[in-house]
Scaffold this active site. Sequence first.
Site, PDB file in Angstrom:
ATOM      1  N   ARG A 250      17.462  39.773  -9.936  1.00 24.27           N
ATOM      2  CA  ARG A 250      18.593  39.677  -9.024  1.00 24.27           C
ATOM      3  C   ARG A 250      18.867  41.078  -8.490  1.00 24.27           C
ATOM      4  O   ARG A 250      19.030  42.026  -9.275  1.00 24.27           O
ATOM      5  CB  ARG A 250      19.817  39.163  -9.774  1.00 24.27           C
ATOM      6  CG  ARG A 250      21.016  39.045  -8.877  1.00 24.27           C
ATOM      7  CD  ARG A 250      22.225  38.560  -9.630  1.00 24.27           C
ATOM      8  NE  ARG A 250      23.309  38.346  -8.702  1.00 24.27           N
ATOM      9  CZ  ARG A 250      24.511  37.921  -9.058  1.00 24.27           C
ATOM     10  NH1 ARG A 250      24.773  37.657 -10.309  1.00 24.27           N
ATOM     11  NH2 ARG A 250      25.444  37.747  -8.153  1.00 24.27           N
TER      12      ARG A 250
ATOM     13  N   GLU B 129      34.129  24.847 -10.785  1.00 22.90           N
ATOM     14  CA  GLU B 129      33.541  23.762 -11.578  1.00 22.90           C
ATOM     15  C   GLU B 129      34.505  23.208 -12.622  1.00 22.90           C
ATOM     16  O   GLU B 129      34.397  22.052 -13.018  1.00 22.90           O
ATOM     17  CB  GLU B 129      32.275  24.278 -12.300  1.00 22.90           C
ATOM     18  CG  GLU B 129      31.136  24.586 -11.353  1.00 22.90           C
ATOM     19  CD  GLU B 129      30.027  25.401 -12.020  1.00 22.90           C
ATOM     20  OE1 GLU B 129      29.851  25.304 -13.245  1.00 22.90           O
ATOM     21  OE2 GLU B 129      29.342  26.158 -11.304  1.00 22.90           O
TER      22      GLU B 129
ATOM     23  N   ASN C 107      18.865  40.185 -14.643  1.00 20.99           N
ATOM     24  CA  ASN C 107      20.001  40.653 -13.851  1.00 20.99           C
ATOM     25  C   ASN C 107      20.471  41.962 -14.486  1.00 20.99           C
ATOM     26  O   ASN C 107      21.192  41.960 -15.481  1.00 20.99           O
ATOM     27  CB  ASN C 107      21.108  39.591 -13.875  1.00 20.99           C
ATOM     28  CG  ASN C 107      22.300  39.974 -13.011  1.00 20.99           C
ATOM     29  OD1 ASN C 107      22.358  41.065 -12.460  1.00 20.99           O
ATOM     30  ND2 ASN C 107      23.249  39.063 -12.905  1.00 20.99           N
TER      31      ASN C 107
ATOM     32  N   GLU D 220      22.238  30.277 -10.295  1.00 19.26           N
ATOM     33  CA  GLU D 220      21.562  31.362  -9.578  1.00 19.26           C
ATOM     34  C   GLU D 220      20.231  31.709 -10.238  1.00 19.26           C
ATOM     35  O   GLU D 220      19.264  32.037  -9.562  1.00 19.26           O
ATOM     36  CB  GLU D 220      22.480  32.597  -9.543  1.00 19.26           C
ATOM     37  CG  GLU D 220      23.648  32.409  -8.593  1.00 19.26           C
ATOM     38  CD  GLU D 220      24.838  33.294  -8.924  1.00 19.26           C
ATOM     39  OE1 GLU D 220      25.504  33.033  -9.944  1.00 19.26           O
ATOM     40  OE2 GLU D 220      25.111  34.225  -8.170  1.00 19.26           O
TER      41      GLU D 220
ATOM     42  N   HIS E  12      26.937  36.723  -3.373  1.00 16.89           N
ATOM     43  CA  HIS E  12      26.781  35.415  -4.030  1.00 16.89           C
ATOM     44  C   HIS E  12      25.815  34.533  -3.236  1.00 16.89           C
ATOM     45  O   HIS E  12      25.867  33.299  -3.335  1.00 16.89           O
ATOM     46  CB  HIS E  12      28.117  34.636  -4.114  1.00 16.89           C
ATOM     47  CG  HIS E  12      29.142  35.227  -5.035  1.00 16.89           C
ATOM     48  ND1 HIS E  12      30.485  35.224  -4.729  1.00 16.89           N
ATOM     49  CD2 HIS E  12      29.025  35.806  -6.249  1.00 16.89           C
ATOM     50  CE1 HIS E  12      31.164  35.789  -5.721  1.00 16.89           C
ATOM     51  NE2 HIS E  12      30.299  36.160  -6.655  1.00 16.89           N
TER      52      HIS E  12
ATOM     53  N   ASN F  14      35.174  34.585 -11.336  1.00 11.02           N
ATOM     54  CA  ASN F  14      35.883  35.847 -11.504  1.00 11.02           C
ATOM     55  C   ASN F  14      35.799  36.612 -10.178  1.00 11.02           C
ATOM     56  O   ASN F  14      36.778  37.147  -9.686  1.00 11.02           O
ATOM     57  CB  ASN F  14      35.239  36.608 -12.660  1.00 11.02           C
ATOM     58  CG  ASN F  14      36.037  37.815 -13.015  1.00 11.02           C
ATOM     59  OD1 ASN F  14      37.259  37.822 -12.844  1.00 11.02           O
ATOM     60  ND2 ASN F  14      35.366  38.844 -13.485  1.00 11.02           N
ATOM     61  N   GLY F  15      34.604  36.605  -9.604  1.00 14.70           N
ATOM     62  CA  GLY F  15      34.435  37.010  -8.208  1.00 14.70           C
ATOM     63  C   GLY F  15      34.370  35.733  -7.384  1.00 14.70           C
ATOM     64  O   GLY F  15      33.778  34.761  -7.837  1.00 14.70           O
TER      65      GLY F  15
ATOM     66  N   LYS G  37      21.168  41.089 -18.262  1.00 14.87           N
ATOM     67  CA  LYS G  37      21.118  39.690 -18.695  1.00 14.87           C
ATOM     68  C   LYS G  37      19.717  39.160 -18.425  1.00 14.87           C
ATOM     69  O   LYS G  37      19.085  39.562 -17.440  1.00 14.87           O
ATOM     70  CB  LYS G  37      22.118  38.854 -17.889  1.00 14.87           C
ATOM     71  CG  LYS G  37      23.563  39.148 -18.225  1.00 14.87           C
ATOM     72  CD  LYS G  37      24.464  38.152 -17.490  1.00 14.87           C
ATOM     73  CE  LYS G  37      25.847  38.726 -17.335  1.00 14.87           C
ATOM     74  NZ  LYS G  37      26.504  38.420 -16.085  1.00 14.87           N
TER      75      LYS G  37
ATOM     76  N   VAL H 278      35.798  28.669 -11.912  1.00 16.50           N
ATOM     77  CA  VAL H 278      37.035  27.980 -11.549  1.00 16.50           C
ATOM     78  C   VAL H 278      36.725  26.736 -10.705  1.00 16.50           C
ATOM     79  O   VAL H 278      37.324  25.673 -10.899  1.00 16.50           O
ATOM     80  CB  VAL H 278      37.973  28.918 -10.753  1.00 16.50           C
ATOM     81  CG1 VAL H 278      39.299  28.240 -10.480  1.00 16.50           C
ATOM     82  CG2 VAL H 278      38.182  30.227 -11.492  1.00 16.50           C
TER      83      VAL H 278
ATOM     84  N   ARG I 216      39.973  41.908  -8.092  1.00 11.84           N
ATOM     85  CA  ARG I 216      39.802  42.508  -6.754  1.00 11.84           C
ATOM     86  C   ARG I 216      40.878  41.986  -5.799  1.00 11.84           C
ATOM     87  O   ARG I 216      41.195  40.793  -5.832  1.00 11.84           O
ATOM     88  CB  ARG I 216      38.432  42.171  -6.182  1.00 11.84           C
ATOM     89  CG  ARG I 216      37.294  42.826  -6.939  1.00 11.84           C
ATOM     90  CD  ARG I 216      35.957  42.486  -6.311  1.00 11.84           C
ATOM     91  NE  ARG I 216      34.945  42.394  -7.348  1.00 11.84           N
ATOM     92  CZ  ARG I 216      33.915  41.565  -7.325  1.00 11.84           C
ATOM     93  NH1 ARG I 216      33.726  40.757  -6.298  1.00 11.84           N
ATOM     94  NH2 ARG I 216      33.053  41.536  -8.317  1.00 11.84           N
TER      95      ARG I 216
HETATM   96  P1  ADP Z   1      31.748  35.401 -12.758  1.00 16.42           P
HETATM   97  O1  ADP Z   1      30.345  34.813 -12.793  1.00 16.42           O
HETATM   98  O2  ADP Z   1      32.208  35.799 -11.395  1.00 16.42           O
HETATM   99  O3  ADP Z   1      32.014  36.421 -13.807  1.00 16.42           O
HETATM  100  P2  ADP Z   1      32.520  32.726 -13.517  1.00 16.42           P
HETATM  101  O4  ADP Z   1      31.922  31.961 -12.410  1.00 16.42           O
HETATM  102  O5  ADP Z   1      31.916  32.601 -14.867  1.00 16.42           O
HETATM  103  O6  ADP Z   1      32.739  34.242 -13.139  1.00 16.42           O
HETATM  104  O7  ADP Z   1      34.060  32.278 -13.613  1.00 16.42           O
HETATM  105  C1  ADP Z   1      34.905  32.823 -14.559  1.00 16.42           C
HETATM  106  C2  ADP Z   1      36.278  32.218 -14.359  1.00 16.42           C
HETATM  107  O8  ADP Z   1      36.183  30.793 -14.510  1.00 16.42           O
HETATM  108  C3  ADP Z   1      37.257  32.700 -15.402  1.00 16.42           C
HETATM  109  O9  ADP Z   1      38.234  33.524 -14.792  1.00 16.42           O
HETATM  110  C4  ADP Z   1      37.930  31.454 -15.876  1.00 16.42           C
HETATM  111  O10 ADP Z   1      39.291  31.575 -15.587  1.00 16.42           O
HETATM  112  C5  ADP Z   1      37.380  30.332 -15.040  1.00 16.42           C
HETATM  113  N1  ADP Z   1      37.193  29.165 -15.893  1.00 16.42           N
HETATM  114  C6  ADP Z   1      36.192  28.923 -16.751  1.00 16.42           C
HETATM  115  N2  ADP Z   1      36.413  27.775 -17.418  1.00 16.42           N
HETATM  116  C7  ADP Z   1      37.589  27.293 -16.964  1.00 16.42           C
HETATM  117  C8  ADP Z   1      38.392  26.157 -17.247  1.00 16.42           C
HETATM  118  N3  ADP Z   1      37.977  25.283 -18.150  1.00 16.42           N
HETATM  119  N4  ADP Z   1      39.546  25.989 -16.551  1.00 16.42           N
HETATM  120  C9  ADP Z   1      39.959  26.869 -15.627  1.00 16.42           C
HETATM  121  N5  ADP Z   1      39.259  27.971 -15.334  1.00 16.42           N
HETATM  122  C10 ADP Z   1      38.098  28.183 -15.977  1.00 16.42           C
END
Ligand code: ADP
Length: 399
Positions: free
Chosen positions: A91, A335, A7, A385, A180, A211-212, A14, A333, A241
Amino acid sequence: MNILVINAGSSSLKYQLMDPATGAVSAKGLCERIGLDGRLTHKVPAKDAKVTRDIPMPTHSEAISAVLEILVDAEYGVISSLDEVDAVGHRVLHGGVKFVESCIINEACKEAIRECIPLGPLHNPANLKGIEACEQVMPGKPQVAVFDTAFHMTMAPKAYRYAIPTEYYENDHLRRYGFHGTSHRFVSKRAAELMGGQTEDLKVIVCHLGNGSSLSAVKGGKCQDTSMGLSPLAGLPMGTRSGDIDTCVAQFIMNKYGMSADECLSMLNKKSGVLALSNGVSSDFRDLEAGAAKGDEACQLALDKFRYETCKYIGSYAAALGGLDCLVFTAGVGENGPETRAEICKNLAFMGVELDPQRNLVRGDEALISTDDSKVKVWVIPTNEELMIAQDTAELCGK
Ligand code: ADP
């Protein structure tokens, strides 16, 4: 079998070396600061080993070379020769309308990715650099491109067209694409398996909340609608965003503060979302939850807005699908956020969504979190992914 999943971003890359049949990851890591100085962080999960090395990376080629070297390293390597890498899966952010599925990389494929640069100006050039660096360092190794947009290409015109003059669609390809897609495909496919393998007519809404963040409405395994648009800025408010806003907000800010369109878009992409609503506290949901628990009203507002908009999207997608069998939460978030899941589902009882509070405590594992009587089954399904990319790569390369 070993598939190297890449990626590539503009200054980072990555990678994971994985077996597409089992999903086992033998090594993974990250090259950072490409073009500046260069740092490699490499992990070997089976040995619980992690190493960081400063390695000059003027371009992506040196980054790929560093990855290949550490994969065969005497101490941290996991294979004895690069011949053991069967193929490489990349990716790629934007596949435009050309790519409805993954494809073997050849000159025509690279040219099509290049043609999509105006649609993905930040990511596609970096993705191409990753591809070309692999060609340079591993000539002849089969490579596959897996597109973030491809899964959404089954949307109907009423879902993907913007209500703006047709010339912008016909001449410039301005339409909803969605992102996504690899995650939405992986998770909706898994949901169908968990729902008994019957995919025909199965109505699924996938909430990829990280995050997204984006949602997709999937019927019979095919995407009907998704919340991101021409770019990943659209849809839900996210970490940084804004998500959907009235375009006149941008016009007002640009006029009043003398901002260029690019500056305004940068603000909407990098300084908005829950970061902005929390008055700069954080884009991370853990920090927002901690802030809200201490009584910070801005953090609470950020969480409320995110959950409210997600709930609204679920309601509208259930209407678009004409019903709902299965609601799925995935990504950081989705999961790991029981509170966010509970708040999102609180107002969905009217359409047959009933969470089991105990089951909903799950973090990071696949689980059914609705009650036995819930009309709509609600699942947490961890996304993967990289595995989807590895599986597509193995399949297309006949491995
Ligand atoms: P991306 O791949 O879009 O960068 P992720 O899918 O890794 O993002 O999600 C990151 C977000 O998941 C972070 O903003 C964090 O707040 C949230 N997150 C991760 N672990 C937890 C948790 N245990 N409780 C609440 N939120 C979490």
